[in-house]
Design an enzyme around this catalytic site. Structure first.
Site, PDB file in Angstrom:
ATOM      1  CE1 TYR A 473      -2.508  -3.486   0.935  1.00  0.00           C
ATOM      2  CE2 TYR A 473      -1.516  -3.258   3.103  1.00  0.00           C
ATOM      3  CZ  TYR A 473      -2.187  -4.011   2.177  1.00  0.00           C
ATOM      4  OH  TYR A 473      -2.537  -5.298   2.485  1.00  0.00           O
ATOM      5  CG  HIS A 474       4.043   1.678   1.381  1.00  0.00           C
ATOM      6  ND1 HIS A 474       4.992   0.899   1.999  1.00  0.00           N
ATOM      7  CD2 HIS A 474       3.089   1.903   2.314  1.00  0.00           C
ATOM      8  CE1 HIS A 474       4.625   0.657   3.254  1.00  0.00           C
ATOM      9  NE2 HIS A 474       3.463   1.247   3.458  1.00  0.00           N
TER      10      HIS A 474
END
Ligand code: FAD
Length: 538
Positions: A473-474
């Site tokens: 999730y980056h």
């Protein structure tokens, strides 16, 4: 037609800071448009509510990537926050700044003012660190950072010991002098509640008369007069509304939505825009390109000692921790799912850590029928050692599929599309097994559940991580910053190259990904971006 000095599109990690800083001196009127709704929800405020918001369309965009050959053809789930606070309202709250070299690399690429020594005062000013202030840490800032060293599950201590037995140092502060080693993660919570960017920055700003926040307001188009951005069209509860910005439009929609909105508005790859019949305001092939993301995988074990599974699965356990949380704001519900972790190098030739570790004192590999994974702890004592890469070399893209602003863009991660990313992950999963084989861990492990003892050869391990890993999730860099207009989207002051009145202030401007979780760096970007805007309008 509404008129404001600034329009901020998106109230995420960076957008909340921008709204707060631009409105603080009272000189400017600020309109904040947020596509999602309120963050005043129990499962947003309770840290372990993460499991609930992970798929909840009420607070989450729930993107799906294209089927990815690098992930054995899987279409990856990409949660992104769609509410006040953005992804900082649904993330896992691990508070990591990144490595000095990450930011020094940004500066060396032609972005003055973005080196680590320039940014350290900002990182310190952001923080109210429970562990106290020192050369590296701040006290008294808006984001409360909880030091969990005395609160973690006993198994987390075993993980720390096993990490040391495997050759890593014990690190008391990943945001201190060095990042390498194993340790307990600090998290952005306060008194057992999530301390998001909305809570720290936006909520205080919302009390000011010069700030107007509109929720359920999806920005659909940037208006230009020539090459100057002058306003935004947005959808609010079925109505189309137009707002004008007399000074600047500031895009803070994050790494997926900011390139999407630019492309919808005629700023992006010329062929893409022409094929969709969108008039080109400015051609720039880098809008939506250079997508970088961290990929992660868990190795899951069955153990001899009770884990959080035994507490969180039975109804009476849920009741007990629920009572503990409601009455005292402590216990497992007040913590991140990632209690411990670390950073290591996959080989001695690496100049700095290139992998991150996560320790979770529970496991959720067996979803109940009809339920999403991660909601239900397994019926046996399970725990996981996870990891993610720090600076993968694979690059993907984000492009719109149509002119329709409600249609989700096409996300192509191209995960593990370089040999070096595959080789690095192979070495890393071997190291996870090494940690698990150390006495402190092996004496409590009865079985490796995933990938399991049949996964042995290099080819089997590669096939396994292609099949089971996914985003942590980056996503960043889809509107990257740089001095050269032919190689980037914004300049080092975050102004969109070739256009006036338009800035981007969110994780999409990172020239390269940082080594670690991206929330603190996104908040820092909001802080620095707002400072530059204020300087330019002094
Ligand atoms: C599930 C998950 C777990 C994570 N865990 C961690 C962690 O433990 N530690 C960590 O450091 N980082 C973590 N991250 C990453 C971190 O939260 C993000 O990198 C960071 O929040 C990105 O900030 P941003 O400002 O770029 O975008 P966001 O915070 O995503 O904000 C963008 C905002 O803009 C709004 N928006 C978008 N488009 C429009 C539009 N057209 N009109 C109006 N509004 C719009 C969105 O709804 C959203 O509120 C996690 C992220 C997720 C999703």
């Amino acid at each position: 037609m509404q008129d404001h000095d600034f329009i901020v599109v998106g109230s995420g990690s960076a957008g909340c800071v921008v709204a707060e800083k631009l409105s603080a001196n009272g000189r400017f009127s600020v309109l904040v448009l947020e596509a999602g709704g309120t963050d005043r929800r129990f499962f947003v405020q309770m840290p372990l509510g993460y499991g609930k918001t992970f798929f909840d369309p009420a607070v989450n965009w729930n993107y799906k990537t294209e089927p990815d050959p690098g992930l054995a053809g899987n279409a990856d789930h990409w949660p992104r926050g769609k509410l006040l606070g953005g992804s900082s309202s649904i993330n896992a709250m691990v508070w990591i700044r990144g490595q000095r070299e990450d930011f020094d690399g940004w500066a060396a690429a032609g972005n003055p003012g973005w080196g680590f020594d320039d940014l350290l005062p900002i990182f310190k000013a952001i923080e109210d660190n429970e562990a106290g202030a020192d050369e590296w840490r701040g006290r008294g800032g808006p984001i409360h950072v909880t030091d969990n060293r005395g609160r973690v599950h006993p198994l987390t201590h075993r993980f720390l010991k096993a990490g040391q037995q495997a050759g890593l140092a014990l690190n008391q502060d990943f945001n201190g002098a060095a990042q390498e080693g194993v340790g307990v993660y600090q998290i952005n919570t306060k008194n057992g509640r999530r301390w998001s960017a909305a809570r720290a920055f936006l909520r205080p700003a919302m009390k000011r008369a010069n700030v107007r926040v509109v929720t359920n307001a999806l920005a659909t188009k940037i208006f230009f007069e020539g090459t100057r951005a002058v306003g935004i069209e947005y959808l609010n509860n079925g109505r189309t509304v137009t707002a004008r910005a007399s000074r600047e439009v500031v895009l803070c929609g994050g790494s997926v939505n900011t390139p999407q909105l630019l492309q919808l508005s005629g700023v992006g790859p010329a062929d893409l825009l022409k094929n969709l019949g969108i008039p080109v305001v400015l051609a720039n092939a880098h809008v939506g390109a250079n997508l970088q993301d961290h990929l992660g995988i868990n190795y899951t074990y069955k153990g001899r000692l009770p884990t959080l599974n035994q507490t969180l699965r039975p109804w009476w356990g849920k009741m007990l921790v629920g009572m503990q949380y409601l009455l005292l704001r402590t216990g497992p519900l007040s913590m991140s799912m990632n209690q411990g972790g670390g950073f290591f190098r996959t080989d001695e030739g690496q100049p700095r850590p290139n992998m991150q570790l996560y320790f979770q004192a529970f496991s959720t590999v067996l979803p109940k029928p009809g339920e999403r994974p991660i909601l239900t702890p397994d019926p046996w004592p399970g725990f996981s050692i996870g990891l993610s890469n720090c600076r993968p070399s694979s690059r993907g893209s984000i492009t719109i599929r149509s002119k329709n602003p409600l249609a989700y863009p096409k996300i192509v991660p191209n995960a593990y599309s370089t040999e070096v990313d595959v080789a690095e992950m192979l070495a890393a999963v071997k190291f996870v097994r090494k940690i698990a084989s150390m006495p402190a861990m092996s004496e409590v492990i009865t079985e490796e559940v995933l990938p399991g003892p049949k996964c042995v050869s290099d080819d089997e391990q590669i096939a396994d991580f292609r099949k089971r890993s996914g985003t942590v999730y980056h996503p960043v860099s889809t509107c990257r910053m740089g001095p050269d207009a032919s190689q980037s989207v914004v300049d080092p002051r975050l102004r969109v190259h070739g256009l006036a009145g338009l800035r981007i202030v969110d994780a999409s401007i990172f020239p390269d990904n940082i080594s670690g979780n991206t929330n603190a760096a996104s908040i820092m970007t909001g802080w620095k971006g707002a400072e530059m805007i204020l300087e330019d309008h002094a």
